[in-house]
Design a protein around this motif. Structure first.
Motif, short mmCIF file in Angstrom:
data_model
loop_
_atom_site.label_atom_id
_atom_site.label_comp_id
_atom_site.label_asym_id
_atom_site.label_seq_id
_atom_site.Cartn_x
_atom_site.Cartn_y
_atom_site.Cartn_z
N SER A 99 0.82 -1.20 0.00
CA SER A 99 0.00 0.00 0.00
C SER A 99 0.87 1.26 0.00
O SER A 99 0.61 2.21 -0.73
N ARG A 100 1.92 1.25 0.82
CA ARG A 100 2.78 2.44 0.90
C ARG A 100 3.46 2.73 -0.44
O ARG A 100 3.57 3.88 -0.85
N SER A 101 3.92 1.64 -1.10
CA SER A 101 4.60 1.87 -2.38
C SER A 101 3.63 2.40 -3.42
O SER A 101 4.01 3.19 -4.28
N MET A 102 2.36 1.96 -3.33
CA MET A 102 1.35 2.47 -4.28
C MET A 102 1.13 3.96 -4.06
O MET A 102 1.09 4.74 -5.01
N GLU A 103 0.99 4.36 -2.78
CA GLU A 103 0.75 5.78 -2.46
C GLU A 103 1.92 6.62 -2.99
O GLU A 103 1.72 7.69 -3.55
N LYS A 104 3.11 6.09 -2.77
CA LYS A 104 4.30 6.83 -3.17
C LYS A 104 4.32 7.04 -4.69
O LYS A 104 4.51 8.15 -5.19
N ARG A 105 4.07 5.93 -5.42
CA ARG A 105 4.12 5.99 -6.88
C ARG A 105 3.00 6.90 -7.41
O ARG A 105 3.21 7.67 -8.35
N ALA A 106 1.82 6.81 -6.80
CA ALA A 106 0.68 7.62 -7.24
C ALA A 106 1.02 9.10 -7.08
O ALA A 106 0.70 9.93 -7.93
N HIS A 107 1.67 9.42 -5.97
CA HIS A 107 2.05 10.80 -5.72
C HIS A 107 3.00 11.30 -6.80
O HIS A 107 2.85 12.40 -7.32
N GLU A 108 3.97 10.41 -7.17
CA GLU A 108 4.94 10.78 -8.20
C GLU A 108 4.27 11.02 -9.56
O GLU A 108 4.66 11.90 -10.31
N LEU A 109 3.24 10.18 -9.87
CA LEU A 109 2.62 10.24 -11.18
C LEU A 109 1.46 11.24 -11.23
O LEU A 109 0.87 11.46 -12.28
N GLY A 110 1.11 11.79 -10.08
CA GLY A 110 0.02 12.75 -10.04
C GLY A 110 -1.36 12.14 -10.21
O GLY A 110 -2.25 12.75 -10.79
#
Lengths: 340, 310
Positions: free
Chosen positions: B48-59
């Motif tokens: 879940s944390r890695s998803m949040e991180k990636r989503a933040h990067e991709l906007g």
């Protein structure tokens, strides 16, 4: 509640009713006279027979190391069973045990990192966390007049959530050696968890059989209205039972965290049912008023011997579950049919 | 008393409703609905944390729901994602069969579904994950190597009937079938649980004494339990212990030379790839049907790089 369980005439209850709300002590004396063969004795024989059978099938079952092993493995369920006995005796139930074990384990582990605090700090905080949960259960049951099943079901969910919140969903590890020694150490080759289990059992036995609080607990479970009519402060008695039960769940959580060297927010799922099973196998009625802590300890031993024995025999886990289920129901059935 | 309780309940409701719709408001970028198996599991938390991180990067915006192991709850969550008209759904399925309706409903509503970590019977738009057979195979091959092809092994299963248990078992047994010198003494479930793994190992050591040469536990929790039991019995160094998942505790134990090996399942790799796939589908309509993130063996030699990742 099935009518069968409520309708089954319990000697204490009927006596109290007949005598029109007599003092609780009297009812217990009569109960003892009517039941010359205690449930504990039958159970002890059953455990002995089972152990004999296992030692024939697997000679290494009866060696000292394995017996120590069995006792160490039952100590956590045993502590929980001892604690919940008082609650069941008042006619209540505590479904939050497993979650409280996890919560207090996480709380204790959070304060048990090396060179952080003296070992009694995490231990005390773990027990305190459990006692607080128990006290809250007691308040909801007595003040809010919520059924114990519902009140403790709520606590079961909330305490699990709190454990996950405090730990961030990950196990709390890196615990100090002095803390992990609680689960791993021993006194004269008796493991600490077993010593704690024995001490908790003994104290509770004294409380239930020799102290006023114990008599009140039986009286409230035997017939709550009669107890209230004879001037007993039922609320305080129940509060005491739930708080003690919570504190012991907290203690069990501390022992578990120490034994597995982490505070696990997911630990203890279903522990409440094993503990209640042990108490009920030991002859305590879910309707309250009858039973005791000796039976609960033997019940925990029976479950532990079965678990250990089936593992030693390498019985498939599917069969293990079936066998355990049959034994729980069978033991209680036997006990009840004798009392008819 | 009653009024206080109602007031409290109203406040709670206000708090909850205050946070939820904010995430689903579509003022900027696509919204991706995520339904996770169980956020009280360390691996899923990392996912879940890695998803949040990636989503933040991709906007892109994520709405993350926890199905708490319940397939029925998962289906409901997907239904509300459909109602909210999210752009894509990332599903971390609870069960092979029971979570399938969630996939079918979303696809019928024209919303792409990306399954992550485990499979459903219904085929999703894309699958991101690892093959659990590989984890069992890698672990058992390491044991075979350590025992030079000869010795007695005990195996701890996860929850019987779960996809990970079945497949890790399959992979391990493939290796056993190829190595005739390896003998499976006993196999039993410890339900992914550390305390249960510890008790089971204690009982096995009683039963088989010195005959056990290696333990394969299908996850690290059980491996850690087995390890503690072995250490307390003074048999450390005589029994090879291997787990799967590479949780923080297990990595630390590998570094200290206590645990022999674990198999790294790349949670952040899977989470990142899942968000990547979802974003690509939404923005470009281009995607790969299946992305496999390989398992990796972690031993004392290479544990350093994995410890940094945590």
């Amino acid at each position: 509640m099935p009518s069968r369980a409520d309708g089954a005439p319990s000697p204490e209850k009927s006596f109290v009713l007949e005598s029109n709300a007599g003092p609780a002590r009297q009812s217990r004396v009569t109960a003892a006279r009517r039941k010359p063969w205690p449930a504990e004795a039958t159970l002890a024989i059953a455990v002995a027979l089972l152990m004999a059978a296992l030692s024939l099938l697997r000679p290494n079952f009866l060696n000292l190391a394995n017996l120590v092993n069995v006792f160490r493995q039952i100590s956590i369920n045993g502590i929980l069973a001892v604690g919940v006995t008082s609650v069941l005796l008042t006619g209540g139930v505590d479904l939050s045990l497993g979650s409280v074990v996890a919560l207090s384990g996480v709380v204790a582990a959070s304060f048990a990192h090396p060179a952080q605090h003296a070992v009694f700090v995490p231990v005390a905080l773990g027990i305190l966390a459990g006692a607080a949960c128990g006290a809250l259960n007691g308040i909801v049951v007595t003040r809010g007049r919520v059924a114990p099943f519902i009140a403790t079901l709520g606590m079961m969910t909330a305490a699990r959530g709190l454990a996950l919140l405090l730990s961030g969903g990950r196990p709390v590890s890196n615990l100090s050696p002095s803390f992990t020694r609680i689960g791993a150490g021993d006194v004269a080759s008796v493991p600490f968890p077993v010593v704690i289990f024995g001490a908790v059992g003994l104290i509770t036995w004294v409380m239930l059989t020799r102290m006023q609080l114990g008599r009140y607990i039986y009286a409230v479970g035997g017939n709550e209205n009669a107890a209230r009519a004879s001037g007993l402060h039922v609320r305080s008695v129940k509060m005491a039972a739930y708080t003690l039960c919570g504190a012991m769940a907290g203690l069990a959580g501390v022992v578990l965290a120490s034994r597995i060297t982490t505070g696990q927010p997911n630990a203890g799922v279903g522990y409440e049912l094993d503990a209640i099973a042990a108490v009920v196998i030991g002859g305590t009625r879910l309707s309250g008023g009858a039973g005791g802590v000796g039976g609960a300890m033997l019940g925990a031993l029976l479950i532990g011997v079965i678990n250990n024995g089936l593992d030693l025999l390498n019985v498939s886990s599917y069969y293990q579950q079936i066998v355990k289920g049959l034994i729980i129901v069978g033991a209680v059935w036997l006990d009840r049919s004798k009392q008819k | 008393m009653k009024r206080i309780a109602i007031g409290l309940a109203a406040m709670l409701l206000a708090c909850c409703s205050g946070t939820r719709p904010a995430a689903s408001r579509t003022d900027a970028g696509p919204v991706i609905g995520v339904s996770l198996l169980n956020l009280s599991n360390e691996f899923i938390v990392m996912l879940s944390r890695s998803m949040e991180k990636r989503a933040h990067e991709l906007g892109v915006r994520l709405v993350v729901n926890d199905a708490e192991r319940g397939a029925e709850k998962q289906v409901q969550q997907v239904e509300s994602f459909i109602a909210q008209r999210v752009s894509a759904i990332i599903l971390n399925p609870c069960e092979v069969e029971a979570s399938s309706p969630a996939v079918e409903k979303a696809l019928a509503a024209g919303i792409p579904v990306i399954n992550v970590n485990s499979e459903t019977r219904a085929a999703p738009t894309a699958f991101i994950g690892s093959r659990d057979e590989d984890a069992g195979r890698i672990a058992m091959e390491y044991i075979a190597h350590r025992l030079h092809g000869n010795g007695n092994i005990v195996m701890m299963h996860g929850f019987m009937g779960q996809a990970a248990q079945i497949k890790r078992d399959q992979g391990a047994r493939e290796v056993l079938a190829r190595n005739h010198g390896l003998h499976l003494l006993a196999a039993q479930t410890a339900e992914w649980d550390r305390a249960k793994g510890m008790s089971l190992m204690e009982n096995w050591m009683q039963s088989y004494g010195d005959r056990i040469n290696a333990v394969f536990a299908q996850n690290d929790e059980m491996a850690m339990g087995a390890l503690i039991a072995i250490e307390q019995a003074g048999r450390k160094g005589k029994i090879v212990v291997v787990g799967v998942d590479a949780i923080a505790d297990a990595l630390e134990a590998v570094r200290e030379g206590r645990l022999d090996a674990t198999v790294y399942q790349d949670a952040s790799g899977q989470g990142t790839a899942a968000v990547d796939a979802a974003t690509q589908i939404v923005r470009h309509g281009l995607y790969e049907k299946q992305v496999l993130i390989p398992f990796q063996l972690v031993t004392h030699d290479n544990v350093g790089q994995y410890l940094q990742a945590h």
